[in-house]
Design an enzyme around this catalytic site. Structure first.
Site, PDB file in Angstrom:
ATOM      1  CE  LYS A 125      -5.862  -6.856  -1.448  1.00  0.00           C
ATOM      2  NZ  LYS A 125      -5.976  -5.632  -0.808  1.00  0.00           N
ATOM      3  CG  ASP A 150      -0.689  -4.945   3.421  1.00  0.00           C
ATOM      4  OD1 ASP A 150      -0.071  -6.031   3.088  1.00  0.00           O
ATOM      5  OD2 ASP A 150      -1.077  -4.312   2.681  1.00  0.00           O
ATOM      6  CG  MET A 176      -2.552   8.314   3.442  1.00  0.00           C
ATOM      7  SD  MET A 176      -4.034   7.577   2.485  1.00  0.00           S
ATOM      8  CE  MET A 176      -4.696   9.162   1.765  1.00  0.00           C
TER       9      MET A 176
END
Length: 437
Positions: A22, A121, A342
């Site tokens: 992806k 997201d 992160m």
């Protein structure tokens, strides 16, 4: 809106082939904007995020032809730049974070690039500063419409090569800056560049189009600008995140599974991390064979202290697989600390696992301690909602191992990253069905 209904507790068996990556697909598809010649890309995954990007390119005027299920040709010889300032683009572009990577190619070739603030997201703050600071270093002027959350970069005299040190090794930021720099005048050096296989693949593709990029695979890239690029044919790598997902699924369901054609040389730390959790992996040619295991034990450090699994820029462990590792650890023998450096919201799905009976302590937004059950206590089925792609697949893995029937809502999040997932899992023996609302 759709949901998955999953009857857990069944062993799986067979082989599965990973889709195209992806994250690579989003980069190399944007790169077709750099040339007026035809570009053919193979192994494109048929997933929501990639299909959205292909739709946006079509609206932008790219001629797109579907050659087969996962191969397309693209030709960007009649681009409609007016679309970039249309209400339709503001709607379409804001729903896909990957759309940010059209800005670099458009800026390089046409002197302007615009993007609405991208979505994606809900995993925490994801800055775009690296992208735009790179464009500004190359000589572009930045503008931001605060009322409409609309970003733009423009240049009337063309981009000029320069030396730059990135403030973070951003994968999409590095990709965007590379695509801008390949058509700039002079030489650009990018230090602290991301060096993931996705970036290596993009660089190899651009070089096959006539770009001059050296240092590929390192964090110091040198790009000699050229005046134009030509067409090429490119094949996308298998998706390493999907490969890690299938490893986790096999372990949690105590199944014997073969993952086909994984490109071992591009997997980095992934096999090592799963082995530290006690999962047996065998390399058979370019396949991964996972034998049935009734138990897997987490390795402590040499001094006996608790193992920490943390994400880091490549060649460190990818943050996209920490959710999978966390779920797999719930049935391991032993304890592990998961440290997600992160993104500050990516571990917030653990409340669903706790509801299912997992022993997880959320220490803070970045860290969770998992005390494994060693399969002495099976997870309980429940109803839950997928907050993001990777949490979604992690909850799906938990549901496949659980006792009873689980429902997962908002599976569009899973569809964003995983191609035809229920049919592929059913072929392994999973009891899963899609329920349309």
């Amino acid at each position: 809106m759709a949901s998955f209904k999953i009857e857990g507790g069944h062993k799986l068996n067979g082989s599965i082939t990973p889709q195209g990556a992806k994250n690579e697909a989003l980069q190399v598809i944007c790169a077709v904007l750099l040339t007026s010649e035809k570009v053919i890309i193979n192994n494109i995954p048929d997933i929501l995020d990639v299909n959205k990007l292909i739709f946006i390119l079509g609206e932008l005027g790219v001629k797109i032809e579907k050659l087969s299920a996962n191969s397309y040709s693209f030709q960007s010889d009649a681009i409609n730049l007016k679309y970039l300032e249309s209400p339709e683009f503001k709607r379409d572009g804001s729903s896909l974070r990957g759309s940010i990577m059209i800005v670099g190619p458009l800026l390089a070739r046409f002197g302007k690039g615009y993007i609405p603030r991208p979505g994606g997201d809900k995993i925490g703050r994801r800055r775009l500063d690296t992208h735009f600071e790179g464009f500004i270093n190359l000589g572009a002027k930045f503008r931001y419409n605060r009322e409409e959350y609309f970003y733009g970069v423009e240049t009337e005299t063309g981009l000029q090569g320069t030396d730059m040190l990135l403030d973070e090794a951003s994968v999409t930021g590095t990709a965007n800056i590379i695509m801008a720099a390949v058509l700039a005048k002079g030489t650009t050096t990018i230090y602290n560049a991301a060096c993931e296989p996705y970036i290596q693949q993009l660089s190899k593709m651009l070089n096959s189009m006539g770009a001059k990029i050296s240092g590929v695979g390192s964090n110091l890239l040198t790009i000699e600008g050229v005046t134009e690029l030509g067409g090429c044919e490119h094949t996308i790598l298998p998706d390493m995140i999907e490969i890690g997902s299938w490893i986790g699924m096999a372990a949690m369901t105590r199944s014997e599974v073969t993952i086909k054609n994984v490109s071992w040389k591009d997997l980095g730390q992934i096999p090592n991390v799963f082995r530290k959790l006690g999962i047996q992996l065998e390399q058979k040619g370019d396949d991964i064979f996972i034998p049935q295991q009734d138990s897997y034990e987490i390795q402590n450090y040499i001094d006996g202290s608790v193992l920490t699994v943390a994400d880091a820029p490549w060649p460190g462990f990818t943050p996209d697989l920490l959710s999978i590792v966390l779920v797999v650890a719930t049935q391991a023998k032993g304890t592990v600390l998961i440290h997600q450096k992160m993104f500050e919201s990516r571990l917030f799905f653990v409340d669903k696992l706790i509801d299912m009976g997992a022993k997880v302590i959320l220490c803070d937004p970045h860290r969770a301690t998992v005390i494994g059950h060693d399969f002495n206590s099976q997870l309980k089925a429940t109803k839950m909602t997928s907050p993001d792609i990777r949490a979604g697949i992690s909850l799906l893995i938990a549901a496949l191992s659980a006792k009873g029937t689980s429902i997962i809502h908002n599976i569009e999040q899973i569809d964003r990253g995983y191609e035809n997932i229920e049919a592929r899992l059913r072929a392994l023996g999973a009891k899963i069905e899609r329920i349309e609302d």
